[in-house]
Design an enzyme around this catalytic site. Sequence first.
Site, PDB file in Angstrom:
ATOM      1  N   SER A 141       0.858  -1.175   0.000  1.00 28.90           N
ATOM      2  CA  SER A 141       0.000   0.000   0.000  1.00 28.90           C
ATOM      3  C   SER A 141       0.898   1.230   0.000  1.00 28.90           C
ATOM      4  O   SER A 141       2.064   1.166   0.426  1.00 28.90           O
ATOM      5  CB  SER A 141      -0.885   0.008   1.251  1.00 28.90           C
ATOM      6  OG  SER A 141      -1.473   1.275   1.466  1.00 28.90           O
ATOM      7  N   TYR A 154      -1.463   0.082  10.586  1.00 26.89           N
ATOM      8  CA  TYR A 154      -1.514  -0.335   9.180  1.00 26.89           C
ATOM      9  C   TYR A 154      -0.235   0.088   8.461  1.00 26.89           C
ATOM     10  O   TYR A 154       0.382  -0.706   7.737  1.00 26.89           O
ATOM     11  CB  TYR A 154      -2.738   0.275   8.510  1.00 26.89           C
ATOM     12  CG  TYR A 154      -2.957  -0.163   7.082  1.00 26.89           C
ATOM     13  CD1 TYR A 154      -3.340  -1.465   6.790  1.00 26.89           C
ATOM     14  CD2 TYR A 154      -2.801   0.733   6.027  1.00 26.89           C
ATOM     15  CE1 TYR A 154      -3.555  -1.869   5.480  1.00 26.89           C
ATOM     16  CE2 TYR A 154      -3.021   0.339   4.711  1.00 26.89           C
ATOM     17  CZ  TYR A 154      -3.390  -0.969   4.444  1.00 26.89           C
ATOM     18  OH  TYR A 154      -3.599  -1.369   3.144  1.00 26.89           O
TER      19      TYR A 154
END
Length: 236
Positions: A141, A154
Amino acid sequence: MAEQLLKSKNVLLTGASRGIGSAIAEIYAKHGARLYIVARDEEKLAGVAEKCKELGSPEVSIIQADLTKGDDLVRVAAEVGGDLDVLVNNAGMAATGGILQGNPDEWEKIVMLNLVTPMKLTGLFAPALTSRKGYIINISSVAGLHAIKGQAPYCASKWGMTGWSLTCLEDLKEHGVGVTAIFPAYVESDMTASASFPSDQMIRPEDIAQAALLPFRMSRYAVPSEIVVRNAVRPQ
């Protein structure tokens, strides 16, 4: 006959029941891959498997598993066996709160699924991949490239994935194994359903699937070690 970049290749794809995972499964099916698709939702996996067979995959095996559990990881490795050509580490989850509001137990689950699970799967399949000069695709990501407010756990898991993926390439390329990390920004999926970013401006899962196909369009002399896919709305 249509081009088939993955004809007769055995592919293991995690998080395959929806979003980016199902999109990759479908495009790989079009290119002739034999698929092992893994997720927790067996019913959704069955739907993906049916579509992949319609698109041209000669064989699709469903593996229902919770990849945060060590026994399930070992079972997946046993079911796939030693003939793996491509490993796609896609399964992941996002945080629901920042450092002040977050739950440390949830943080541990995020790091386990987003980072530790791909590490373990890579370790389990490294002998097969090196013997067959295979390939590893890691879905990371943009959170693995820069900080995002409210997403510390995250980001931590995806920064870890960045380091893991790039180092795997350095360790494995001498054995003929390529490794690519893909860094999507906001992608339209269940995971981003509550995001503040406008859904009509989000990347489509099919765009990331195209990125996951790119390494197989290249010669053995080239490897796209990092593919960053940003949000961009262009005039029609």
